[in-house]
Design a protein around this motif. Structure first.
Motif, PDB file in Angstrom:
ATOM      1  N   PRO A  10     -26.640 -30.746  12.266  1.00 44.57           N
ATOM      2  CA  PRO A  10     -25.655 -30.324  13.267  1.00 44.57           C
ATOM      3  C   PRO A  10     -26.053 -29.066  14.028  1.00 44.57           C
ATOM      4  O   PRO A  10     -25.703 -28.911  15.197  1.00 44.57           O
ATOM      5  CB  PRO A  10     -24.382 -30.092  12.447  1.00 44.57           C
ATOM      6  CG  PRO A  10     -24.836 -29.927  11.043  1.00 44.57           C
ATOM      7  CD  PRO A  10     -26.096 -30.708  10.912  1.00 44.57           C
ATOM      8  N   GLU A  11     -26.817 -28.172  13.401  1.00 42.36           N
ATOM      9  CA  GLU A  11     -27.191 -26.928  14.079  1.00 42.36           C
ATOM     10  C   GLU A  11     -28.221 -27.136  15.188  1.00 42.36           C
ATOM     11  O   GLU A  11     -28.472 -26.236  15.982  1.00 42.36           O
ATOM     12  CB  GLU A  11     -27.694 -25.883  13.076  1.00 42.36           C
ATOM     13  CG  GLU A  11     -28.977 -26.238  12.370  1.00 42.36           C
ATOM     14  CD  GLU A  11     -28.796 -27.054  11.100  1.00 42.36           C
ATOM     15  OE1 GLU A  11     -29.782 -27.204  10.374  1.00 42.36           O
ATOM     16  OE2 GLU A  11     -27.692 -27.567  10.829  1.00 42.36           O
ATOM     17  N   LEU A  17     -35.706 -28.663  22.230  1.00 45.49           N
ATOM     18  CA  LEU A  17     -36.577 -29.126  21.158  1.00 45.49           C
ATOM     19  C   LEU A  17     -37.505 -27.998  20.716  1.00 45.49           C
ATOM     20  O   LEU A  17     -37.736 -27.812  19.520  1.00 45.49           O
ATOM     21  CB  LEU A  17     -37.359 -30.345  21.608  1.00 45.49           C
ATOM     22  CG  LEU A  17     -38.116 -31.099  20.537  1.00 45.49           C
ATOM     23  CD1 LEU A  17     -37.213 -31.465  19.364  1.00 45.49           C
ATOM     24  CD2 LEU A  17     -38.739 -32.339  21.109  1.00 45.49           C
ATOM     25  N   SER A  18     -37.998 -27.209  21.650  1.00 39.43           N
ATOM     26  CA  SER A  18     -38.863 -26.072  21.303  1.00 39.43           C
ATOM     27  C   SER A  18     -38.137 -25.064  20.422  1.00 39.43           C
ATOM     28  O   SER A  18     -38.709 -24.542  19.466  1.00 39.43           O
ATOM     29  CB  SER A  18     -39.365 -25.370  22.564  1.00 39.43           C
ATOM     30  OG  SER A  18     -40.292 -26.169  23.242  1.00 39.43           O
ATOM     31  N   SER A  23     -37.307 -22.713  15.020  1.00 40.13           N
ATOM     32  CA  SER A  23     -36.337 -22.311  13.984  1.00 40.13           C
ATOM     33  C   SER A  23     -36.550 -23.061  12.670  1.00 40.13           C
ATOM     34  O   SER A  23     -36.221 -22.550  11.607  1.00 40.13           O
ATOM     35  CB  SER A  23     -34.905 -22.510  14.471  1.00 40.13           C
ATOM     36  OG  SER A  23     -34.579 -23.881  14.573  1.00 40.13           O
ATOM     37  N   ALA A  24     -37.121 -24.265  12.750  1.00 39.17           N
ATOM     38  CA  ALA A  24     -37.341 -25.061  11.541  1.00 39.17           C
ATOM     39  C   ALA A  24     -38.671 -24.737  10.864  1.00 39.17           C
ATOM     40  O   ALA A  24     -38.969 -25.267   9.797  1.00 39.17           O
ATOM     41  CB  ALA A  24     -37.277 -26.549  11.879  1.00 39.17           C
TER      42      ALA A  24
END
Length: 65
Positions: A10-11, A17-18, A23-24
């Protein structure tokens, strides 16, 4: 919410996408992205906004022997 690599995330909704890739913790230079069934060129990562209906697969290439 968007489904990324088979999991609801959800976040991710509303991020580019970048932004999500950063962040991932992915290394942007070593990935390929399938966005709703099609390979998305790296040039489009900055302008592609993740929507709640998106299905995304991210594959990270690794070296080894």
């Amino acid at each position: 919410m968007a489904v990324i690599c088979g999991k609801s995330v959800p976040e991710a909704d509303g991020k580019t996408l970048s932004e999500y890739i950063l962040s991932a913790g992915y290394h942007a230079g070593r990935i390929a992205v399938e966005y709703n069934g099609e390979i998305l060129p790296k040039a489009d990562h900055d302008k592609t906004v993740i929507a709640s209906s998106d299905d995304i697969e991210i594959v990270e290439f690794m070296g080894g022997g």
